[in-house]
Each structure stands twice: as structure tokens, then as C-alpha cells.
Design an enzyme around this catalytic site. Structure first.
Site, short mmCIF file in Angstrom:
data_model
loop_
_atom_site.label_atom_id
_atom_site.label_comp_id
_atom_site.label_asym_id
_atom_site.label_seq_id
_atom_site.Cartn_x
_atom_site.Cartn_y
_atom_site.Cartn_z
CG HIS A 68 -0.38 0.34 2.50
ND1 HIS A 68 0.01 -0.61 3.43
CD2 HIS A 68 -0.10 1.54 3.08
CE1 HIS A 68 0.48 -0.01 4.51
NE2 HIS A 68 0.44 1.30 4.31
CG ASP A 100 -0.11 -3.93 2.79
OD1 ASP A 100 0.38 -3.50 1.72
OD2 ASP A 100 -0.27 -3.22 3.80
CB SER A 198 3.08 1.77 5.92
OG SER A 198 1.90 2.19 6.54
N GLY A 199 5.16 -0.73 6.04
CA GLY A 199 6.19 -1.44 5.29
C GLY A 199 7.41 -1.79 6.10
#
Length: 262
Positions: A68, A100, A198-199
């Protein structure tokens, strides 16, 4: 698109052509010491070098992050060393919060050293509960809910893995959580990662080898460090076969926890 490698005195920063803006923060964490998390990567936007997402080094050619994070791309120009991203591979079944995961291949091998090392990957399908200890989430995201600036020093926070069955309770996340996800944090909240880390990695020690493995990727959550709303991570052990299929070079850190060439 372009990738910039910045070797700071503390951590490797990968400045990429990214991304859909997000607003990450680690709440309730502390400053990491130099070299503590040598696989941690910062994905940043353009000339502003704005941190937007995290990633992890899994070999000298490959990084892993959350799908994402990637949307509109821009070229990056700087005086720093420039690398091309040869490939961006987003999981073909990625949709919203499901699957994801994304892989990024750099055009020139990353040279490992004391402060730049790959993280080990778990085995395909390896259980999460009762396998790991000492889990930490790390990132340069924002450190308080509603904060406007990202951390200048890499933040780390110790979190507990929460059983999937607990996280699937109606007063938690219910059916939003599935077996491809890992919940980590605390029932009472207070310590957490949110959207913009994120990630980045959920790194845990294996109970038998003591080596850190990449157990999860920061994916999603409701609010930030709230009661019954822990961070939800992509469960990397469910994607090892996919990673091996998409990456042509062997993993640098194998299942036994050995790092080649370091």
C-alpha cells in the site's frame, strides 16, 4: 524510477521514488542506538526527503515493504549516490489490507557491513505464536497521534505478539484479521506503530537460534496505540514461497540464521 542510497552515521537510508503519502509514527518507543536495526530502510519522497514508509533489506539485491506504500512515482535528484530500482513487484492479489507485500530490486548490490545487514526470513508457514520472543517494531514515523513531524532518530518499541484468535474477537478487529496477518502490541494500547511506519519491520528473535527474523511488515491499524486496537502486520512466513519465486538470487540470510559474506 530512481533510488538514492544515503549512508548516514547511524543507519542506511534508501530514498526512493515513492509513494502514496501516509502518516506513520511509533508511539511509546525510544531512540534506537547506532546499528541496532541494520536492515531498516527509509523510503522517502523527492527533493524534500520526506519519510513516508519503511522497508527491510532481505538480500544484497532485494528489499521488502508494504504494497500500500506504492502509488504515484516521481523522479528523485540529489548529489548522493544514485541507484536505479530495477523492479517493483506488488503482490498480484493485493487488495486494500489483504496481501499487503511488495518487493523492490536495486540495480547494484548493497554492500554489507557493521551497520548494514539483511534480516533473516522465517520458513514458509512457520508458526508465529510460541516461536518468537523479544519482538520490536521500528521506524522513523511520527511519535504521537496527530503529530506533524517524523522522527529524526530511528525509533524502536518492544511489542508482544497477540494470538490471532484474540485479535479476531468482535470487540477487537473481528473478521478484518485473517491468517495472513499478525497482531502485535498490547491489549491496553500505549505502544504501537501506525499508518506511516508502513512497510517497516516487525523483528523478533527466534526462541531457539536467538537471531532476529522478519516476522511481519507494518500494514494497518485503527487509531494509534488504542485499547484493543494493536498494530496489524503482514505475516511474512506466509509469503516465503512467493518471495522465492519472485526473486532470482538466493536469500542472504538463510533459515539457520547465517549471513553470507559478512
Amino acid at each position: 524510477y530512481l533510488l538514492l542510497l544515503l549512508l548516514s552515521n547511524t543507519h542506511l537510508e534508501l530514498i526512493a521514488v515513492v509513494v502514496r503519502a501516509s502518516y506513520s509514527r511509533i508511539v511509546g518507543g525510544k531512540d534506537a542506538i547506532t546499528g541496532a536495526w541494520p536492515w531498516q530502510v527509509s523510503l522517502q519522497l523527492g527533493r524534500s526527503h520526506q519519510h513516508v514508509c519503511g522497508a527491510s533489506i532481505i538480500s544484497d539485491w532485494w528489499l521488502i515493504s508494504a504494497a500500500h506504500c506504492f502509488g504515484t512515482y516521481k523522479y528523485v535528484h540529489s548529489w548522493t549516490v544514485v541507484r536505479d530500482i530495477d523492479a517493483l513487484i506488488i503482490h498480484e492479489n493485493y487488495s486494500n489490507i489483504n496481501n499487503d507485500v511488495a518487493l523492490l530490486r536495486v540495480d547494484k548490490a548493497i554492500e554489507f557491513g557493521e551497520n548494514i545487514r539483511p534480516v533473516c526470513l522465517p520458513s514458509q508457514g512457520e508458526a508465529v505464536e510460541n516461536t518468537w520472543k523479544g519482538c520490536h517494531v521500528t521506524g522513523w514515523g511520527r511519535m504521537e497521534k496527530g503529530g506533524r513531524t517524523s522522527a529524526h532518530i530511528l525509533q524502536e518499541a518492544a511489542v508482544n505478539i497477540i494470538p490471532t484468535a484474540t485479535c479476531q474477537q468482535p470487540d477487537w478487529y473481528g473478521r478484518l484479521v485473517n491468517e495472513n496477518m499478525v497482531c502485535a502490541g498490547f491489549a491496553g494500547g500505549g505502544i504501537d506503530a501506525c499508518q506511516g511506519d508502513s512497510g517497516g519491520p516487525l523483528s523478533c528473535r527466534h526462541k531457539h537460534t536467538e537471531r532476529f527474523y522478519l516476522v511481519g511488515l507494518v500494514s494497518w491499524g485503527q487509531g494509534c496505540a488504542e485499547r484493543f486496537r494493536p498494530g496489524v502486520y503482514t505475516r511474512t512466513s506466509n509469503y516465503i514461497n512467493w518471495i522465492n519465486k519472485k526473486t532470482s538470487n538466493p536469500r542472504v540470510c538463510d533459515g539457520a540464521g547465517l549471513i553470507a559474506g559478512v
